[in-house]
Design an enzyme around this catalytic site. Structure first.
Site: not given
Length: 671
Positions: A33, A82, A113, A115, A290, A411
């Site tokens: 806020a 990749l 990391e 993906k 990597k 029912c």
């Protein structure tokens, strides 16, 4: 004019600082806020002095008129994809290939990391200022999405810090958190707009809007994971070092990036992320691994359109194709009839799926679904599997239309659909065995009357043998009668009887929640109990009086009023009280008599709390004179936002309602 310029500079600097703390450091210093107030102040000043607006001002995230079409941007450095691996054996083979290609048996460390399941983008900064952004496209040429990227608050319009290169192109993923995805679809269903199948589609659709003002309304975010163009500057010689440098310059980087010293550590990282996946709050479809050393990356080079030094280790797919064998209709405790697709069993995200929800008749019509169709099934986290779309190009010739029932499949009572509602309902009430079962299961559940040991199978048998018709009948059960049930010995039967006796002592709020009144959840039940104090006062309340309760609008008020107007419901309540169900008399304390910052305020909790449970927080707030509601409305005075706060926080910001975090709540609770 000089003082106005200085004021504008200070406001922009302050806002950029707090954007950095929020999106990059994940450590906001001010409530949302307050951020919004600063933004409003900056906007007002710029409106009065338009000649002083700068392109990198935080207000310029929402600019640019709608485009007729996207122009193209050619990537100076191609955006390569990749190679993927899908199991440990394939990853270990990749690891061996890397080791074999490197000279002198050099040690390899891996930067791992998440993906992200979003949209890959490149963002170009010149002298630290964002000048363009593009999609991956075909890897060589992408679409110019600069105006839309500028609206994403997580992406800095201007980098801060030292030694920023003259030209720096960063690569990363734009994605949509789960809470934002749910809110977009919720709004779309309410207004008849487009419903997205998954967060990735929603992110792509949001980013590729020709009107940036639409993109600005979507809660997109961004994580940086690499670099393309680099001119007039230097970067560290490791991948992790580069990510940490990006973070210092104000670019958001995932806090789950991890350096692994061996293949075994990489596998441990993969399995830990897979385990944590349902709680992340956003979609991922694997991990990216990597080689950390830039020198080793150069030695390894590229093959075709992918680097030899990186690989994506994918999780089991969350979407699969299968066939719809049949569509059946289930009846819930409020009579809601839900179509369920019976599927040719298929493994989705590691789980064998044979059923998927179809929600309602409108969803079947939207999908154009027929029995026998080939469909795409999605299962994400703990979400119930759902049909994403029909593969119309492969529709078999012998498919059959799905016919929604006009009579209850259990029912035989009429099925009705109230105008304006998406759900069709059985009108049978408690004469319907399915509604009776589900109502009783709700009544004994942990957060309702909390009858320990009375599970679903026991309720099913009690209804099928016609031992129980209403909740009051539960308290008339004897150990002898229960012993006649399947797999229920004398000791177990006596334990259930004891649990029923213990459950008779409850609270007014739990009792109301247990009754299963439509649209009355725990928070609303607590609000009704706190406001009226006694059952007699609640039963006598008019629809107008009911709407004075926080979180209660005309729809909920009508459901509550109609419930107590029904004689059969009043009779069940009388029987329950006659069987000994009771709760403590209310202690009435006027909010004016309580010296507390929460006294008399309507408060909403959202997100997860780390220092106390949600129930404890609610109880403490009520003690201090607050009325705790379950949803945000114009009646709300304050929203307390914990971690991973979602659509309620967004609604509060939209309405300009005060927002505080958990730390501030704890401070005020202790004051």
């Amino acid at each position: 004019m000089e003082s106005i310029e200085q004021q504008l500079t200070e406001l922009r600097t302050t806002l950029r600082h707090h954007e950095y703390l929020y999106h990059v450091m994940d450590a906001p210093e001010i409530p949302d806020a307050e951020y919004d107030r600063l933004m409003r102040e900056l906007r007002e000043l710029e409106t009065k002095h338009p000649e002083l607006i700068t392109p990198d001002s935080p207000t310029q995230r929402v600019g640019a008129a709608p485009l007729a079409a996207f122009s193209q941007i050619r990537h100076e450095v191609p955006m390569l994809s990749l190679d993927n691996v899908f199991d440990e054996e394939s990853f270990l083979a990749f690891n061996k290939r890397v080791q074999d290609r490197l000279k002198n048996n050099e040690k390899v460390t891996w930067c791992c990391e998440l993906k992200l399941d979003g949209l890959a983008v490149s963002i170009l900064y010149e002298n630290g200022v964002l000048v363009s952004a593009a999609t991956r496209g075909d890897g060589t040429t992408g679409e110019d999405i600069t105006s839309n990227v500028r609206t994403i608050r997580a992406i800095p319009l201007k980098l801060h810090g030292e030694n920023i290169p003259a030209r720096l192109e960063v690569r990363g993923e734009v994605f949509l958190p789960q809470a934002g995805f749910e809110k977009i679809n919720e709004d779309a269903r309410r207004t008849g707009g487009k419903v997205f199948a998954n967060p990735r589609n929603a992110a792509a659709g949001s980013l590729r809007q020709l009107d940036p003002r639409i993109t600005a309304k979507r809660p997109l975010t961004f994580f940086c994971y690499g670099v393309g163009v680099l001119e007039g500057g230097e970067l560290p010689d490791t991948h992790l070092g580069r990510l940490l440098q990006f973070k210092k310059w104000g670019l958001p980087v995932s806090d789950r990036v991890t350096l692994c010293e061996s293949a075994e550590e990489v596998l441990a990282f993969y399995h830990k992320v897979e385990e944590d996946r349902p709680t992340l709050g956003f979609d991922i479809d694997g991990v990216v691994i990597k080689v950390n050393s830039l020198e080793q990356q150069e030695q390894l080079g590229f093959v075709a359109r992918a680097p030899r030094w990186a690989v994506a280790f994918k999780f089991p797919a969350q979407e699969q194709m299968t066939f719809v064998r049949d569509v059946e209709f289930q009846v819930g405790r409020t009579g809601a009839i839900t179509p369920v697709a019976r599927l040719e069993p298929v493994h989705v995200a590691g789980v064998l799926v044979s059923n998927a929800t179809l929600h309602n008749a409108d969803e079947i019509e939207r999908l154009g679904l027929r029995i026998g169709d080939k469909v795409v099934i999605r299962r994400a986290g703990d979400v119930i599997p759902q049909v994403v779309n029909v593969v119309l190009s492969e529709r078999p010739e012998d498919t059959r239309e799905v016919v929604f029932p006009t009579h209850c499949p259990v029912c035989g009572s009429d099925v009705e659909r109230v105008e304006g509602e998406a759900v069709a309902r059985c009108t049978g009430g408690l004469i319907c065995g399915a509604q009776r079962k589900e109502s009783l299961k709700h009544f004994v559940s942990r957060r309702a009357m909390d009858v320990d040991g009375m599970g679903d199978k026991i309720i099913d048998q009690l209804v099928e043998k016609e031992y129980v018709h209403t909740p009051a009948d539960l308290f008339k059960l004897t150990a002898g009668k229960l012993t006649g049930l399947e797999r229920m010995g004398p000791k177990s039967a006596q334990n259930v009887v004891n649990a029923l006796e213990k459950a008779k002592e409850t609270t007014f709020a739990r009792f109301l929640y247990a009754l299963g009144i439509r649209e009355v959840g725990e928070a609303t039940a607590a609000g009704l109990a706190a406001y009226f104090g006694t059952l007699e006062a609640l039963e006598a309340a008019s629809i107008e009086e009911l709407q004075k309760v926080p979180d209660v609008g005309i729809v909920v008020a009508s459901h509550v009023h109609n419930f107590f107007a029904e004689e059969s419901n009043r009779n069940v309540i009388s029987e329950l009280l006659a069987e000994g169900v009771h709760w403590p008399a209310p202690i009435v304390i006027n909010a004016e008599e309580i010296d507390s910052p929460f006294a008399g305020k309507t408060v909403v909790l959202t997100g997860s709390l780390s220092q106390m449970s949600r129930d404890d927080a609610k109880a403490r707030l009520v003690e201090l004179g607050a009325k705790v509601a379950g949803s945000v409305s114009k009646k709300t005075d304050l929203v307390i936002a914990g971690e991973a706060a979602g659509s309620k926080l967004a609604k509060a910001q939209e309405l300009g309602i005060e927002v505080i975090d958990e730390a501030e709540m704890l401070r005020l609770l202790g004051s």
